[in-house]
Design a protein around this motif. Structure first.
Motif, PDB file in Angstrom:
ATOM      1  N   SER A  41       0.817  -1.217   0.000  1.00 17.31           N
ATOM      2  CA  SER A  41       0.000   0.000   0.000  1.00 17.31           C
ATOM      3  C   SER A  41       0.845   1.258   0.000  1.00 17.31           C
ATOM      4  O   SER A  41       1.931   1.309   0.574  1.00 17.31           O
ATOM      5  CB  SER A  41      -0.929   0.011   1.212  1.00 17.31           C
ATOM      6  OG  SER A  41      -1.884  -1.006   1.107  1.00 17.31           O
ATOM      7  N   ARG A  60      -7.945   9.777  -8.485  1.00 12.67           N
ATOM      8  CA  ARG A  60      -8.006   8.815  -9.582  1.00 12.67           C
ATOM      9  C   ARG A  60      -6.596   8.385  -9.959  1.00 12.67           C
ATOM     10  O   ARG A  60      -5.661   9.173  -9.900  1.00 12.67           O
ATOM     11  CB  ARG A  60      -8.644   9.451 -10.822  1.00 12.67           C
ATOM     12  CG  ARG A  60     -10.109   9.661 -10.727  1.00 12.67           C
ATOM     13  CD  ARG A  60     -10.663  10.299 -12.022  1.00 12.67           C
ATOM     14  NE  ARG A  60     -11.900  10.981 -11.722  1.00 12.67           N
ATOM     15  CZ  ARG A  60     -12.003  12.234 -11.290  1.00 12.67           C
ATOM     16  NH1 ARG A  60     -10.939  12.973 -11.148  1.00 12.67           N
ATOM     17  NH2 ARG A  60     -13.168  12.766 -11.013  1.00 12.67           N
ATOM     18  N   LEU A  61      -6.496   7.167 -10.399  1.00 15.67           N
ATOM     19  CA  LEU A  61      -5.251   6.625 -10.922  1.00 15.67           C
ATOM     20  C   LEU A  61      -5.482   6.356 -12.403  1.00 15.67           C
ATOM     21  O   LEU A  61      -6.461   5.688 -12.769  1.00 15.67           O
ATOM     22  CB  LEU A  61      -4.908   5.334 -10.176  1.00 15.67           C
ATOM     23  CG  LEU A  61      -3.577   4.685 -10.452  1.00 15.67           C
ATOM     24  CD1 LEU A  61      -2.430   5.611 -10.058  1.00 15.67           C
ATOM     25  CD2 LEU A  61      -3.467   3.378  -9.678  1.00 15.67           C
ATOM     26  N   ILE A  69      -9.005   4.752 -12.893  1.00  8.18           N
ATOM     27  CA  ILE A  69      -9.483   3.950 -11.779  1.00  8.18           C
ATOM     28  C   ILE A  69      -9.778   4.913 -10.630  1.00  8.18           C
ATOM     29  O   ILE A  69      -8.879   5.619 -10.163  1.00  8.18           O
ATOM     30  CB  ILE A  69      -8.416   2.932 -11.327  1.00  8.18           C
ATOM     31  CG1 ILE A  69      -8.021   2.018 -12.488  1.00  8.18           C
ATOM     32  CG2 ILE A  69      -8.909   2.134 -10.131  1.00  8.18           C
ATOM     33  CD1 ILE A  69      -6.771   1.194 -12.212  1.00  8.18           C
ATOM     34  N   ASP A  70     -11.028   4.967 -10.188  1.00  5.96           N
ATOM     35  CA  ASP A  70     -11.383   5.813  -9.046  1.00  5.96           C
ATOM     36  C   ASP A  70     -10.885   5.136  -7.776  1.00  5.96           C
ATOM     37  O   ASP A  70     -11.269   4.008  -7.475  1.00  5.96           O
ATOM     38  CB  ASP A  70     -12.888   6.037  -8.965  1.00  5.96           C
ATOM     39  CG  ASP A  70     -13.395   7.005 -10.020  1.00  5.96           C
ATOM     40  OD1 ASP A  70     -12.625   7.899 -10.411  1.00  5.96           O
ATOM     41  OD2 ASP A  70     -14.555   6.861 -10.450  1.00  5.96           O
ATOM     42  N   LEU A  71     -10.030   5.840  -7.028  1.00  6.19           N
ATOM     43  CA  LEU A  71      -9.478   5.278  -5.801  1.00  6.19           C
ATOM     44  C   LEU A  71     -10.283   5.657  -4.565  1.00  6.19           C
ATOM     45  O   LEU A  71     -10.178   5.013  -3.535  1.00  6.19           O
ATOM     46  CB  LEU A  71      -8.025   5.740  -5.609  1.00  6.19           C
ATOM     47  CG  LEU A  71      -7.044   5.275  -6.684  1.00  6.19           C
ATOM     48  CD1 LEU A  71      -5.661   5.874  -6.416  1.00  6.19           C
ATOM     49  CD2 LEU A  71      -6.980   3.761  -6.738  1.00  6.19           C
ATOM     50  N   PHE A  82      -3.854   3.432  -0.844  1.00  3.36           N
ATOM     51  CA  PHE A  82      -4.253   2.683  -2.034  1.00  3.36           C
ATOM     52  C   PHE A  82      -3.125   1.745  -2.439  1.00  3.36           C
ATOM     53  O   PHE A  82      -1.999   1.865  -1.966  1.00  3.36           O
ATOM     54  CB  PHE A  82      -4.614   3.630  -3.192  1.00  3.36           C
ATOM     55  CG  PHE A  82      -3.448   4.407  -3.733  1.00  3.36           C
ATOM     56  CD1 PHE A  82      -2.765   3.976  -4.863  1.00  3.36           C
ATOM     57  CD2 PHE A  82      -3.035   5.590  -3.121  1.00  3.36           C
ATOM     58  CE1 PHE A  82      -1.693   4.700  -5.362  1.00  3.36           C
ATOM     59  CE2 PHE A  82      -1.965   6.314  -3.611  1.00  3.36           C
ATOM     60  CZ  PHE A  82      -1.288   5.867  -4.738  1.00  3.36           C
ATOM     61  N   LEU A  94      -1.446  10.003 -11.107  1.00  3.78           N
ATOM     62  CA  LEU A  94      -2.343  10.103  -9.960  1.00  3.78           C
ATOM     63  C   LEU A  94      -2.941  11.501  -9.990  1.00  3.78           C
ATOM     64  O   LEU A  94      -2.209  12.495 -10.033  1.00  3.78           O
ATOM     65  CB  LEU A  94      -1.575   9.871  -8.666  1.00  3.78           C
ATOM     66  CG  LEU A  94      -2.425   9.717  -7.415  1.00  3.78           C
ATOM     67  CD1 LEU A  94      -3.201   8.402  -7.472  1.00  3.78           C
ATOM     68  CD2 LEU A  94      -1.562   9.729  -6.185  1.00  3.78           C
TER      69      LEU A  94
END
Length: 150
Positions: A41, A60-61, A69-71, A82, A94
């Motif tokens: 992590s 978001r990544l 990808i919504d974190l 994350f 990021l």
């Protein structure tokens, strides 16, 4: 000062206020560290330029292929834990979105699912964003001239 010049100056002021560059007065500064544990992590910490935590910011990544990808959202301390996808490779981004004019973007090289923290770089919105404000001002002035000639 003539009325048209006064109107033009007001239009320029409004355009500059609404431009993307205007929001940078309270920019966001973010950093990433690895959790001191057996997990892979990472911890994002994000703060406004005045030092206050960027709480409830959307994070978001973005993969090298553009898939986002919504974190989740940062907590009250401006933090979010994350993990990267296991076999992640390449240049990932990021994104921290703290609302209009409050964004940060970190470019993160990843090899074999591990972020290369010593190579992370920050980038800002395009430095010529103010040109949009000038374009809007020119358009307003052009419309004003057209109306006056009728």
């Amino acid at each position: 000062m003539t009325q048209s010049r006064s109107t033009a100056l007001r239009a320029l002021a409004v355009a500059l206020i609404l431009s993307p560059a205007a929001g940078q007065a309270h920019g966001i500064e973010s950093s990433i560290t690895r959790l001191e544990s057996l997990t892979d992590s990472l911890v994002l910490e994000s703060r406004f330029s005045n030092g206050e935590p960027t709480s409830d910011a959307v994070v978001r990544l973005v993969a090298p292929d553009g898939e986002a990808i919504d974190l989740g959202r940062t907590n009250a301390q401006g933090q979010l834990s994350f993990a990267l996808p296991k076999q992640a490779q390449g240049e990932w981004e990021l994104q921290v979105d703290g609302g209009p004019g409050h964004r940060d973007y970190l470019e993160m090289p990843v090899q074999h699912g591990q972020a290369q923290l010593d190579q992370i770089s920050q980038h800002r919105p395009h430095p010529l964003g103010w040109l949009g404000a000038l374009g809007a001002t020119a358009m307003l002035l052009g419309l004003q001239r057209i109306r006056r000639h009728r």
